[in-house]
Design an enzyme around this catalytic site. Sequence first.
Site, PDB file in Angstrom:
ATOM      1  N   CYS A   7       9.894 -29.972  12.096  1.00 40.85           N
ATOM      2  CA  CYS A   7       8.719 -30.367  12.129  1.00 40.85           C
ATOM      3  C   CYS A   7       7.700 -29.174  11.339  1.00 40.85           C
ATOM      4  O   CYS A   7       7.725 -28.152  12.076  1.00 40.85           O
ATOM      5  CB  CYS A   7       8.288 -30.024  13.681  1.00 40.85           C
ATOM      6  SG  CYS A   7       8.276 -31.650  14.365  1.00 40.85           S
ATOM      7  N   GLY A   8       7.059 -29.569  10.313  1.00 42.79           N
ATOM      8  CA  GLY A   8       6.074 -28.717   9.723  1.00 42.79           C
ATOM      9  C   GLY A   8       4.528 -29.010  10.245  1.00 42.79           C
ATOM     10  O   GLY A   8       4.475 -30.001  10.955  1.00 42.79           O
ATOM     11  N   ASN A   9       3.619 -28.366   9.772  1.00 39.91           N
ATOM     12  CA  ASN A   9       2.339 -28.788  10.200  1.00 39.91           C
ATOM     13  C   ASN A   9       1.859 -29.814   9.251  1.00 39.91           C
ATOM     14  O   ASN A   9       0.952 -30.504  10.008  1.00 39.91           O
ATOM     15  CB  ASN A   9       1.347 -27.559   9.814  1.00 39.91           C
ATOM     16  CG  ASN A   9       1.386 -26.294  10.914  1.00 39.91           C
ATOM     17  OD1 ASN A   9       0.932 -26.541  11.810  1.00 39.91           O
ATOM     18  ND2 ASN A   9       2.340 -25.258  10.410  1.00 39.91           N
ATOM     19  N   GLY A 107       7.680 -17.859  12.765  1.00 38.59           N
ATOM     20  CA  GLY A 107       7.678 -19.222  12.501  1.00 38.59           C
ATOM     21  C   GLY A 107       9.334 -19.711  12.688  1.00 38.59           C
ATOM     22  O   GLY A 107      10.015 -18.990  11.520  1.00 38.59           O
ATOM     23  N   PRO A 108       9.580 -20.790  13.426  1.00 35.18           N
ATOM     24  CA  PRO A 108      11.040 -21.000  13.364  1.00 35.18           C
ATOM     25  C   PRO A 108      11.351 -21.513  11.854  1.00 35.18           C
ATOM     26  O   PRO A 108      12.708 -21.213  11.772  1.00 35.18           O
ATOM     27  CB  PRO A 108      11.014 -22.277  14.481  1.00 35.18           C
ATOM     28  CG  PRO A 108       9.742 -22.482  14.864  1.00 35.18           C
ATOM     29  CD  PRO A 108       8.712 -21.322  14.344  1.00 35.18           C
ATOM     30  N   ASP A 109      10.452 -22.195  11.215  1.00 30.58           N
ATOM     31  CA  ASP A 109      11.108 -22.469   9.724  1.00 30.58           C
ATOM     32  C   ASP A 109      11.523 -21.255   9.001  1.00 30.58           C
ATOM     33  O   ASP A 109      12.252 -21.534   8.286  1.00 30.58           O
ATOM     34  CB  ASP A 109       9.970 -23.432   9.149  1.00 30.58           C
ATOM     35  CG  ASP A 109       8.498 -22.634   9.034  1.00 30.58           C
ATOM     36  OD1 ASP A 109       8.374 -21.724   9.986  1.00 30.58           O
ATOM     37  OD2 ASP A 109       7.846 -23.088   8.285  1.00 30.58           O
ATOM     38  N   ARG A 110      10.671 -20.199   9.096  1.00 35.49           N
ATOM     39  CA  ARG A 110      11.218 -19.069   8.685  1.00 35.49           C
ATOM     40  C   ARG A 110      12.388 -18.522   8.878  1.00 35.49           C
ATOM     41  O   ARG A 110      13.380 -17.843   8.235  1.00 35.49           O
ATOM     42  CB  ARG A 110       9.930 -17.993   8.642  1.00 35.49           C
ATOM     43  CG  ARG A 110       8.832 -18.686   8.094  1.00 35.49           C
ATOM     44  CD  ARG A 110       7.621 -17.631   8.516  1.00 35.49           C
ATOM     45  NE  ARG A 110       7.451 -16.535   7.286  1.00 35.49           N
ATOM     46  CZ  ARG A 110       6.996 -15.512   7.269  1.00 35.49           C
ATOM     47  NH1 ARG A 110       5.984 -15.372   8.389  1.00 35.49           N
ATOM     48  NH2 ARG A 110       7.176 -14.589   6.406  1.00 35.49           N
ATOM     49  N   THR A 132       2.874 -26.363   3.910  1.00 35.70           N
ATOM     50  CA  THR A 132       1.502 -26.335   4.333  1.00 35.70           C
ATOM     51  C   THR A 132       1.070 -24.956   4.008  1.00 35.70           C
ATOM     52  O   THR A 132      -0.007 -24.852   3.170  1.00 35.70           O
ATOM     53  CB  THR A 132       1.292 -26.559   5.759  1.00 35.70           C
ATOM     54  OG1 THR A 132       2.274 -27.678   6.086  1.00 35.70           O
ATOM     55  CG2 THR A 132      -0.130 -26.601   6.014  1.00 35.70           C
ATOM     56  N   THR A 184     -13.654 -30.599 -14.548  1.00 32.70           N
ATOM     57  CA  THR A 184     -13.746 -30.246 -13.249  1.00 32.70           C
ATOM     58  C   THR A 184     -12.218 -29.930 -12.736  1.00 32.70           C
ATOM     59  O   THR A 184     -11.827 -29.034 -12.175  1.00 32.70           O
ATOM     60  CB  THR A 184     -14.704 -30.773 -12.415  1.00 32.70           C
ATOM     61  OG1 THR A 184     -16.008 -30.959 -13.064  1.00 32.70           O
ATOM     62  CG2 THR A 184     -14.782 -30.039 -11.176  1.00 32.70           C
TER      63      THR A 184
HETATM   64  N1  LIG Z   1       5.294 -32.985  -8.106  1.00 33.52           N
HETATM   65  C1  LIG Z   1       4.563 -33.301  -6.842  1.00 33.52           C
HETATM   66  N2  LIG Z   1       3.287 -33.367  -7.044  1.00 33.52           N
HETATM   67  C2  LIG Z   1       2.652 -33.278  -5.704  1.00 33.52           C
HETATM   68  N3  LIG Z   1       2.681 -33.415  -4.603  1.00 33.52           N
HETATM   69  C3  LIG Z   1       4.323 -33.179  -4.507  1.00 33.52           C
HETATM   70  C4  LIG Z   1       5.021 -33.205  -5.387  1.00 33.52           C
HETATM   71  N4  LIG Z   1       6.367 -33.114  -5.100  1.00 33.52           N
HETATM   72  C5  LIG Z   1       6.350 -32.899  -3.671  1.00 33.52           C
HETATM   73  N5  LIG Z   1       5.010 -33.117  -3.152  1.00 33.52           N
HETATM   74  C6  LIG Z   1       4.372 -33.047  -1.932  1.00 33.52           C
HETATM   75  O1  LIG Z   1       4.332 -31.902  -1.672  1.00 33.52           O
HETATM   76  C7  LIG Z   1       4.314 -31.623  -0.080  1.00 33.52           C
HETATM   77  C8  LIG Z   1       5.458 -30.554   0.280  1.00 33.52           C
HETATM   78  O2  LIG Z   1       6.480 -31.018   0.953  1.00 33.52           O
HETATM   79  P1  LIG Z   1       7.087 -30.133   1.813  1.00 33.52           P
HETATM   80  O3  LIG Z   1       8.060 -30.815   2.421  1.00 33.52           O
HETATM   81  O4  LIG Z   1       7.754 -28.924   1.008  1.00 33.52           O
HETATM   82  O5  LIG Z   1       6.132 -29.354   2.818  1.00 33.52           O
HETATM   83  P2  LIG Z   1       5.252 -30.157   3.887  1.00 33.52           P
HETATM   84  O6  LIG Z   1       5.994 -31.103   4.670  1.00 33.52           O
HETATM   85  O7  LIG Z   1       4.005 -30.854   3.080  1.00 33.52           O
HETATM   86  O8  LIG Z   1       4.942 -29.008   4.637  1.00 33.52           O
HETATM   87  P3  LIG Z   1       5.399 -28.514   6.141  1.00 33.52           P
HETATM   88  O9  LIG Z   1       6.723 -28.566   6.104  1.00 33.52           O
HETATM   89  O10 LIG Z   1       4.636 -27.239   6.375  1.00 33.52           O
HETATM   90  O11 LIG Z   1       4.879 -29.661   6.823  1.00 33.52           O
HETATM   91  C9  LIG Z   1       4.903 -33.148   0.406  1.00 33.52           C
HETATM   92  O12 LIG Z   1       3.759 -33.809   0.785  1.00 33.52           O
HETATM   93  C10 LIG Z   1       5.317 -33.787  -0.744  1.00 33.52           C
HETATM   94  O13 LIG Z   1       4.971 -35.308  -0.818  1.00 33.52           O
HETATM   95  C1  LIG Z   2       3.609 -19.872   8.442  1.00 36.12           C
HETATM   96  C2  LIG Z   2       3.802 -21.232   8.875  1.00 36.12           C
HETATM   97  C3  LIG Z   2       2.822 -22.142   9.111  1.00 36.12           C
HETATM   98  C4  LIG Z   2       4.670 -21.906   7.672  1.00 36.12           C
HETATM   99  O1  LIG Z   2       5.359 -23.230   8.132  1.00 36.12           O
HETATM  100  C5  LIG Z   2       4.906 -20.880  10.258  1.00 36.12           C
HETATM  101  O2  LIG Z   2       6.034 -20.440   9.683  1.00 36.12           O
HETATM  102  C6  LIG Z   2       4.326 -20.172  11.265  1.00 36.12           C
HETATM  103  O3  LIG Z   2       3.481 -21.032  12.015  1.00 36.12           O
HETATM  104  N1  LIG Z   2       4.684 -19.056  11.420  1.00 36.12           N
HETATM  105  C7  LIG Z   2       4.285 -18.464  12.393  1.00 36.12           C
HETATM  106  C8  LIG Z   2       3.716 -16.985  12.262  1.00 36.12           C
HETATM  107  C9  LIG Z   2       4.891 -16.099  11.573  1.00 36.12           C
HETATM  108  O4  LIG Z   2       5.789 -16.626  10.914  1.00 36.12           O
HETATM  109  O5  LIG Z   2       4.828 -14.862  11.373  1.00 36.12           O
END
Ligand SMILES: Nc1ncnc2c1ncn2[C@@H]1O[C@H](COP(=O)(O)OP(=O)(O)OP(=O)(O)O)[C@@H](O)[C@H]1O
Ligand SMILES: CC(C)(CO)[C@@H](O)C(=O)NCCC(=O)O
EC number: 2.7.1.33
Length: 256
Positions: A7-9, A107-110, A132, A184
């Site tokens: 689960c990401g943001n 962050g758990p993802d890290r 994100t 732009t």
């Molecule tokens: N070439 C591209 N151009 C624009 N957007 C892209 C491209 N490739 C992937 N994406 C988008 O980039 C985003 C990154 O995905 P990723 O799973 O890495 O992170 P996330 O899911 O958005 O973030 P989080 O894990 O924090 O929720 C996704 O929304 C994906 O649709």
């Molecule tokens: C930095 C994010 C938002 C990246 O997904 C996440 O790992 C998070 O909420 N981290 C908490 C703070 C930290 O990792 O130090």
Amino acid sequence: MLLAIDCGNTNTVFSIWDGTRFIATWRTATEHQRTADQYYVWLSTLMEFQGIEANITDVIISSTVPRVVFNLRVLSDRYFGTRPYVVGRPDCELPVDVRVDAGTQVGPDRLVNTVAGYDLYGGDLIVVDFGTATTFDVVDTDGAYVGGVIAPGVNLSLEALHQAAAALPHVDISKPQRVVGTNTVACMQSGVFWGYVGLVREICNRIRAERGRDMKIVSTGGLAPLFQQAETLFDTYDDDLTMHGLTVIHKHNTGG
Ligand SMILES: Nc1ncnc2c1ncn2[C@@H]1O[C@H](COP(=O)(O)OP(=O)(O)OP(=O)(O)O)[C@@H](O)[C@H]1O
Ligand SMILES: CC(C)(CO)[C@@H](O)C(=O)NCCC(=O)O
Ligand SMILES: [K+]
């Protein structure tokens, strides 16, 4: 089989691991209002549609959004009859040390990226994740997470420009042909794209200098290939890094 949930943001990814490979992966927007029943309807529909016959016995969750964990726990309990492992909770052990300031909730993802990176590429590693936020996780020689860097995400940076400046439109990231934009949209894309190339290179160089040694760089996240296409910033790109880490942590906890 294992259901791994990242689960990401912005997005949540569900993958089914059969012990050897991922047999299915689905992505949905992260919404904390979604109930266990809603998740299950969505999941079971996709499974049926793709003809996936999975007997899910285990669930592991990494969530950067604390409030979604409750409903995912209920999903696991009600529909799969199992208590999920939740990365970051005391009863979910990590195969690596975490050496940060006391009281820091990494962050758990890290943490998951650290585990995955160390498992696949060994220590002295920088993991760059374009989510994100754009995060840099520094992995020590022994696989420990020893800190890192958090920068605003690529899409977040573009969105912030649009939100804060009345005359700036919503723009998607892409690699501009030139640095000097003549409209732009091209100007905004140039600022974020080339700014990011510089950000990634500068931060990685400074991490190496600060640690006084060479470090491999692995990138993950949907936008990493876009940047790699402009310049060689990373040694490797790994689309599945977070999911791989979840399987490693699950194995570590189940003694498999
Ligand atoms: N070439 C591209 N151009 C624009 N957007 C892209 C491209 N490739 C992937 N994406 C988008 O980039 C985003 C990154 O995905 P990723 O799973 O890495 O992170 P996330 O899911 O958005 O973030 P989080 O894990 O924090 O929720 C996704 O929304 C994906 O649709
Ligand atoms: C930095 C994010 C938002 C990246 O997904 C996440 O790992 C998070 O909420 N981290 C908490 C703070 C930290 O990792 O130090
Ligand atoms: K992610």
